[in-house]
Design an enzyme around this catalytic site. Structure first.
Site, mmCIF file in Angstrom:
data_model
loop_
_atom_site.group_PDB
_atom_site.id
_atom_site.type_symbol
_atom_site.label_atom_id
_atom_site.label_comp_id
_atom_site.label_asym_id
_atom_site.label_seq_id
_atom_site.Cartn_x
_atom_site.Cartn_y
_atom_site.Cartn_z
ATOM 1 N N GLU A 158 0.528 3.029 -7.386
ATOM 2 C CA GLU A 158 -0.638 3.784 -6.918
ATOM 3 C C GLU A 158 -0.215 4.911 -5.974
ATOM 4 O OE1 GLU A 158 -3.969 1.116 -5.674
ATOM 5 O OE2 GLU A 158 -2.689 -0.397 -6.578
ATOM 6 N N SER A 215 -3.633 -8.354 -0.724
ATOM 7 C CA SER A 215 -4.849 -7.846 -0.113
ATOM 8 C C SER A 215 -5.052 -8.581 1.206
ATOM 9 C CB SER A 215 -6.038 -8.095 -1.044
ATOM 10 O OG SER A 215 -7.240 -8.172 -0.298
ATOM 11 N N LYS A 273 -5.068 -11.563 -4.747
ATOM 12 C CA LYS A 273 -4.667 -10.234 -5.208
ATOM 13 C C LYS A 273 -3.166 -9.981 -5.130
ATOM 14 C CE LYS A 273 -6.874 -7.188 -6.376
ATOM 15 N NZ LYS A 273 -7.699 -6.239 -5.626
ATOM 16 N N HIS A 322 -7.288 8.223 -26.191
ATOM 17 C CA HIS A 322 -8.581 8.045 -25.506
ATOM 18 C C HIS A 322 -8.658 6.678 -24.815
ATOM 19 C CE1 HIS A 322 -9.899 11.486 -28.032
ATOM 20 N NE2 HIS A 322 -9.204 10.861 -28.961
#
Ligand code: ARG
Length: 466
Positions: free
Chosen positions: A299, A286, A292, A159
């Site tokens: 991804e 970024s 970043k 979980h």
């Protein structure tokens, strides 16, 4: 209306197709990547036609020579593909025949229907072998990372909540197991792909004495014992795309596994987890936020799984309503199949490279794995060893956890008196349960994340992947 006559237009056509029709029906823009396999199939077919006397020795030699010249031109990027000729089969045959008159005999006993089925099978065989190699390499990258950090412990999660401690290697080897099953599925699909459809003609074979076994042998459609593998029903052979669906299904599962691995990598690379650091070369920045460093590879690996699932659905839908045998709808199989093969292969490859350029943050892992709550189950097992039924032990340790929370202490800092205030069964040795090293030494069931067992599994994989 300007028209041209593709070779598929027999004498019954008074005129060629309109430009709009040609554009709508062409497949050369995408099926030209089958050219090498198309020529290979034609070479085998030509050798067989020579054997049964359809081609003379000189004709056969001229055809082989012509095909070799075409091969060199395509490799050099000099071959002119003509959309008016629809597809790769007719482009190659037309060009061969233009150069070598005997090329007009090449299509004897053959249809584009069995030809395209053959080409796809030949192409997919190579693709499966290549993907097999790359997936094995990803397994190696996972094993190497596990070995390099074989002493590192992290929390295992259910979980997405901290559950019990595991070796990082155990977590990584979970993916090695998944990939192994993917490889088995791909290998199973290979066996069913490795069957020669040539000789099925348009749908009903041929009246000519074609030698199907010979063609199959020449093209390597043989089983482990060298026995030629032939399709046994001509109608099935020209309509069947099961082998492509099977590959896309196996690839879809592989994509699921890659996506889950990617998700773990993304989480681990976040500041919240901070378990790993992906090398700069394998991350992106970024355009706005200078601080970043994003795990874009992972991804995209996760994102690309979507199109791989979509391709599978497209193929299933494509096939479901088709009457036997060949229907032009089947031309739509290629882009989906190609896209799946390209996508999973590129993803597998880049994930392996990324993992080889990933470092593990030992301190962050140790801090997370040092959470004594991860060993609450061990404390319950302690009571079980003292003879308490597990349900009761589970309840008692729950009360201990509540007490720790109330007193603001970590679980392993409670005193013996505090433990005994919950249950008298706790003895002096109870707190020894929280020695993480000892706790890991105890988990040695087969498949468990114990110290010895994980070392054994790492060694097994190392040997298997050597
Ligand atoms: N380009 C076609 C395909 O990909 C080749 C087979 C065409 N056969 C036919 N009867 N029109 O399916």
């Amino acid at each position: 209306m300007k028209t041209t006559f593709p070779v598929s237009r027999s004498g019954r056509f008074a005129r060629g197709p309109g430009a709009d029709v040609a554009q709508f029906t062409e497949s050369i823009s995408f099926d030209r990547r089958l050219w090498r396999h198309d020529l290979l199939g034609s070479l085998a077919h030509a050798a067989m036609l020579r054997k049964i006397g359809v081609l003379t020795r000189a004709e056969h030699a001229a055809i082989v020579k012509g095909m070799n010249a075409i091969t060199r031109e395509i490799e050099a990027g000099k071959f002119r593909w003509r959309p008016a000729l629809e597809d790769v089969h007719m482009n190659l045959e037309a060009e061969l025949t233009r150069r070598v008159p005997a090329g007009a005999k090449l299509h004897t006993g053959r249809s584009r229907n069995d030809q395209v089925a053959l080409d796809l099978r030949l192409w997919l065989r190579d693709e499966i072998v290549a993907l097999f190699g790359e997936t094995t390499d990803l397994q190696r990258a996972l094993v190497s990372l596990g070995e390099k950090y074989s002493d590192v412990l992290i929390p295992g999660y259910t979980h997405l909540q901290r559950a019990q401690p595991v070796y990082l290697a155990h977590h990584l080897l979970a993916y090695v197991e998944m990939l192994e099953r993917d490889l088995h599925r791909l290998a199973g699909g290979f066996v069913r792909t490795n069957v020669c459809p040539l000789g099925s003609g348009a749908l009903a074979g041929s009246t000519l004495p074609l030698k199907r076994e010979l063609v199959a042998k020449l093209l390597g459609f043989v089983d482990d014992g060298g026995k030629p593998q032939l399709t046994q029903n001509s109608m099935d052979a020209v309509s069947d795309r099961d082998f492509a669906v099977e590959f896309c299904a196996a690839a879809a599962l592989l994509a699921v596994h890659l996506s889950r691995l990617a998700e773990d990598v993304i989480l681990w690379a976040s500041a919240e987890f901070n378990f790993i650091r992906i090398a700069d070369a394998y991350t992106t920045g970024s355009s706005l936020m200078p601080q970043k460093k994003n795990p874009d590879i992972a991804e995209l690996a996760r994102g690309k799984s979507g199109r791989v699932f979509g391709n599978l659905m497209a193929l299933l839908t494509l096939l479901k309503g088709l009457p036997l045998t060949y229907n032009r709808d089947l031309q739509e199989d290629k882009e989906r199949l190609f896209d799946t093969a390209d996508t999973v292969r590129a993803t597998v490859r880049i994930m392996a490279a990324m993992l080889r350029h990933t470092a593990v943050n030992r301190a962050a892992c140790a801090a997370a794995a040092g959470d004594p709550a991860l060993l609450a189950t061990d404390l319950a097992d302690y009571l079980v060893k003292k003879g308490m039924p597990f349900r009761q032990a589970h309840h008692a340790v729950g009360a201990v956890v509540a007490l720790a929370e109330k007193t603001g202490k970590p679980l392993n800092r409670l005193t013996l008196a505090e433990l005994q205030s919950v249950d008298k069964a706790f003895g002096r040795d109870a707190l020894g349960v929280f020695d993480l090293k000892r706790a890991m030494a105890k988990r040695n069931l087969i498949g468990a994340p114990g110290t010895k067992e994980v070392a054994k599994q790492l060694a097994r994989w190392r040997e298997q992947l050597a």
